[in-house]
Write an enzyme that holds these catalytic residues in place. Structure first.
Site, PDB file in Angstrom:
ATOM      1  N   TYR A  69      -2.557 -10.410   4.660  1.00 15.40           N
ATOM      2  CA  TYR A  69      -2.681  -8.979   4.971  1.00 15.40           C
ATOM      3  C   TYR A  69      -4.147  -8.670   5.223  1.00 15.40           C
ATOM      4  O   TYR A  69      -4.960  -8.649   4.300  1.00 15.40           O
ATOM      5  CB  TYR A  69      -2.136  -8.162   3.788  1.00 15.40           C
ATOM      6  CG  TYR A  69      -2.093  -6.668   3.971  1.00 15.40           C
ATOM      7  CD1 TYR A  69      -2.277  -6.052   5.206  1.00 15.40           C
ATOM      8  CD2 TYR A  69      -1.835  -5.847   2.879  1.00 15.40           C
ATOM      9  CE1 TYR A  69      -2.227  -4.675   5.347  1.00 15.40           C
ATOM     10  CE2 TYR A  69      -1.771  -4.470   2.993  1.00 15.40           C
ATOM     11  CZ  TYR A  69      -1.968  -3.889   4.233  1.00 15.40           C
ATOM     12  OH  TYR A  69      -1.916  -2.519   4.355  1.00 15.40           O
ATOM     13  N   LYS A 123      -0.204  -9.938   8.726  1.00 14.70           N
ATOM     14  CA  LYS A 123      -0.076  -8.505   8.969  1.00 14.70           C
ATOM     15  C   LYS A 123      -1.458  -8.009   9.369  1.00 14.70           C
ATOM     16  O   LYS A 123      -2.387  -7.999   8.554  1.00 14.70           O
ATOM     17  CB  LYS A 123       0.420  -7.765   7.720  1.00 14.70           C
ATOM     18  CG  LYS A 123       0.516  -6.243   7.924  1.00 14.70           C
ATOM     19  CD  LYS A 123       0.952  -5.543   6.647  1.00 14.70           C
ATOM     20  CE  LYS A 123       0.982  -4.019   6.840  1.00 14.70           C
ATOM     21  NZ  LYS A 123       1.395  -3.310   5.589  1.00 14.70           N
ATOM     22  N   ILE A 136       5.235  -3.920  10.600  1.00 16.42           N
ATOM     23  CA  ILE A 136       5.521  -3.546   9.221  1.00 16.42           C
ATOM     24  C   ILE A 136       5.112  -2.082   9.123  1.00 16.42           C
ATOM     25  O   ILE A 136       3.934  -1.757   9.015  1.00 16.42           O
ATOM     26  CB  ILE A 136       4.769  -4.434   8.225  1.00 16.42           C
ATOM     27  CG1 ILE A 136       5.144  -5.907   8.469  1.00 16.42           C
ATOM     28  CG2 ILE A 136       5.088  -4.022   6.780  1.00 16.42           C
ATOM     29  CD1 ILE A 136       4.242  -6.892   7.758  1.00 16.42           C
ATOM     30  N   ARG A 141      -9.538  -0.881   4.117  1.00 18.83           N
ATOM     31  CA  ARG A 141      -9.322  -0.651   2.692  1.00 18.83           C
ATOM     32  C   ARG A 141     -10.087  -1.627   1.809  1.00 18.83           C
ATOM     33  O   ARG A 141     -10.457  -1.290   0.685  1.00 18.83           O
ATOM     34  CB  ARG A 141      -7.815  -0.729   2.358  1.00 18.83           C
ATOM     35  CG  ARG A 141      -7.033   0.458   2.867  1.00 18.83           C
ATOM     36  CD  ARG A 141      -5.569   0.372   2.468  1.00 18.83           C
ATOM     37  NE  ARG A 141      -4.812   1.510   2.952  1.00 18.83           N
ATOM     38  CZ  ARG A 141      -4.584   2.636   2.264  1.00 18.83           C
ATOM     39  NH1 ARG A 141      -5.062   2.771   1.039  1.00 18.83           N
ATOM     40  NH2 ARG A 141      -3.880   3.621   2.789  1.00 18.83           N
ATOM     41  N   THR A 161       0.834  -1.208   0.000  1.00 20.42           N
ATOM     42  CA  THR A 161       0.000   0.000   0.000  1.00 20.42           C
ATOM     43  C   THR A 161       0.862   1.250   0.000  1.00 20.42           C
ATOM     44  O   THR A 161       0.649   2.180  -0.794  1.00 20.42           O
ATOM     45  CB  THR A 161      -0.917   0.003   1.235  1.00 20.42           C
ATOM     46  OG1 THR A 161      -1.670  -1.201   1.255  1.00 20.42           O
ATOM     47  CG2 THR A 161      -1.845   1.200   1.215  1.00 20.42           C
ATOM     48  N   THR A 162       1.850   1.284   0.890  1.00 16.00           N
ATOM     49  CA  THR A 162       2.705   2.456   1.015  1.00 16.00           C
ATOM     50  C   THR A 162       3.564   2.651  -0.226  1.00 16.00           C
ATOM     51  O   THR A 162       3.932   3.780  -0.562  1.00 16.00           O
ATOM     52  CB  THR A 162       3.593   2.320   2.266  1.00 16.00           C
ATOM     53  OG1 THR A 162       2.759   2.054   3.396  1.00 16.00           O
ATOM     54  CG2 THR A 162       4.389   3.586   2.533  1.00 16.00           C
ATOM     55  N   TYR A 220     -13.473  -5.370  -3.743  1.00 15.38           N
ATOM     56  CA  TYR A 220     -14.492  -5.090  -4.760  1.00 15.38           C
ATOM     57  C   TYR A 220     -15.362  -6.310  -5.040  1.00 15.38           C
ATOM     58  O   TYR A 220     -16.512  -6.352  -4.607  1.00 15.38           O
ATOM     59  CB  TYR A 220     -13.888  -4.545  -6.059  1.00 15.38           C
ATOM     60  CG  TYR A 220     -14.958  -4.146  -7.061  1.00 15.38           C
ATOM     61  CD1 TYR A 220     -15.853  -3.119  -6.754  1.00 15.38           C
ATOM     62  CD2 TYR A 220     -15.099  -4.809  -8.272  1.00 15.38           C
ATOM     63  CE1 TYR A 220     -16.864  -2.772  -7.644  1.00 15.38           C
ATOM     64  CE2 TYR A 220     -16.098  -4.464  -9.165  1.00 15.38           C
ATOM     65  CZ  TYR A 220     -16.990  -3.441  -8.847  1.00 15.38           C
ATOM     66  OH  TYR A 220     -17.976  -3.110  -9.719  1.00 15.38           O
TER      67      TYR A 220
END
Length: 294
Positions: free
Chosen positions: A135, A163, A205, A140, A46-47, A109
């Site tokens: 994750y 995570k 993380i 999100r 993401t980052t 989605y």
């Protein structure tokens, strides 16, 4: 399977220059992180704006990270999508590029149910045969990997870690009570780092560690001997963490790493740069931390 790492990993940003990935700056940033004692590197997450990188850019970033780290720390790669077959193919590509493991986000989605999550993650793990970090970031994806689902997936020989970006310690405790001792649990939230360690987590993380890697790893190491002292140290970092929550990740951290010379301030749409007054506030908190004011 042993724990993948203990302490601080960095979800590294991806620098651009005139819209093109700046691999030279990426290399310099990695060297900075290695010099400051990070224990693992996460690329294309993401980052790192992984969702707006081309497949070719993603692979070259992995190859670059593998080259620069040269085995000093493991390189894990975000290769999951909401398409199982596409996730398998890209995971095989990053494996060929030298990745030490893959991180798989929950499908978004089109989503799925818990049975679908098990089938999705299992299919990828079976095909790729690398350590897998699940994750869980429902803010999100609007999908949660339920604790019982984590338990079932943790029995897979290649699914090694979670995570957890929920910030929910009740969720964390439920997961921890169900998984084997060698299944690693990492925080995905800088603002719950100490609380995560208090509940038995294995590390973090981190987003903020793009700029303050040594501080995060030192907090982890001190915590092993003196949790109270580590808590005091963490309190000094907390104002910067709060400042980095001023807008959607990775917009604030991109402003800060730009100040440090590891980006040019640009992001890929739909993300946009912070306005000047917010950028100034983030940098101000960083400067105060470095000056010992916080």
């Amino acid at each position: 399977m042993s724990k993948l790492f203990h302490g601080t990993a960095v979800a590294i940003t991806t620098p651009f220059k005139e819209g093109v990935v700046d691999y030279d700056t990426f290399e310099r940033h990695i060297e900075f992180l290695l010099t400051n004692d990070i224990k693992a590197l996460f690329v294309n997450g993401t980052t790192g704006e992984g969702s707006t990188l081309t497949k070719e850019e993603q692979i070259r970033l992995v190859e670059t990270a593998v080259k620069v780290t040269a085995g000093r720390v493991p390189v894990y790669v975000g290769s999951g999508t909401n398409d199982t077959q596409a996730s398998i193919q890209q995971s095989l590509n990053v494996k060929a590029a030298g990745a030490d493991g893959i991180m798989l986000i929950t499908p978004y989605y089109n989503k799925t149910n818990q049975r679908g999550l098990i089938a999705h993650f299992t299919a990828i793990a079976d095909a790729v045969e690398l350590p897998v970090i699940l994750y869980n970031v429902p803010s999100r994806t609007n999908v949660t990997i339920e604790p019982e689902t984590v338990k079932e997936l943790a029995a897979h020989p290649h699914i090694a870690a979670l995570k957890d970006a929920t910030g929910d310690m009740q969720y964390f405790e439920a997961v921890k009570s169900l998984v084997p001792d060698d299944f690693a649990l990492y925080s995905g939230n800088d603002d719950s780092f100490i609380e995560f360690l208090d509940h038995g987590g294995d590390g973090i993380i981190s987003v903020a560690a793009n700029a303050v890697p040594k501080e995060f790893q030192t907090i982890y190491e001190v915590y092993q001997q003196d949790p109270s002292q580590a808590g005091d140290m963490y309190a000094g970092v907390s104002p910067l963490i709060e400042a980095l929550n001023i807008d959607i990740n990775p917009m604030p951290i991109k402003a800060l790493v730009t100040y440090l010379g590891f980006a040019d301030g640009s992001l890929r749409l739909p993300l946009v740069a912070l306005p000047p007054h917010e950028t100034k506030a983030v940098i101000h908190m960083y400067q105060q931390l470095k000056d010992g004011i916080l």
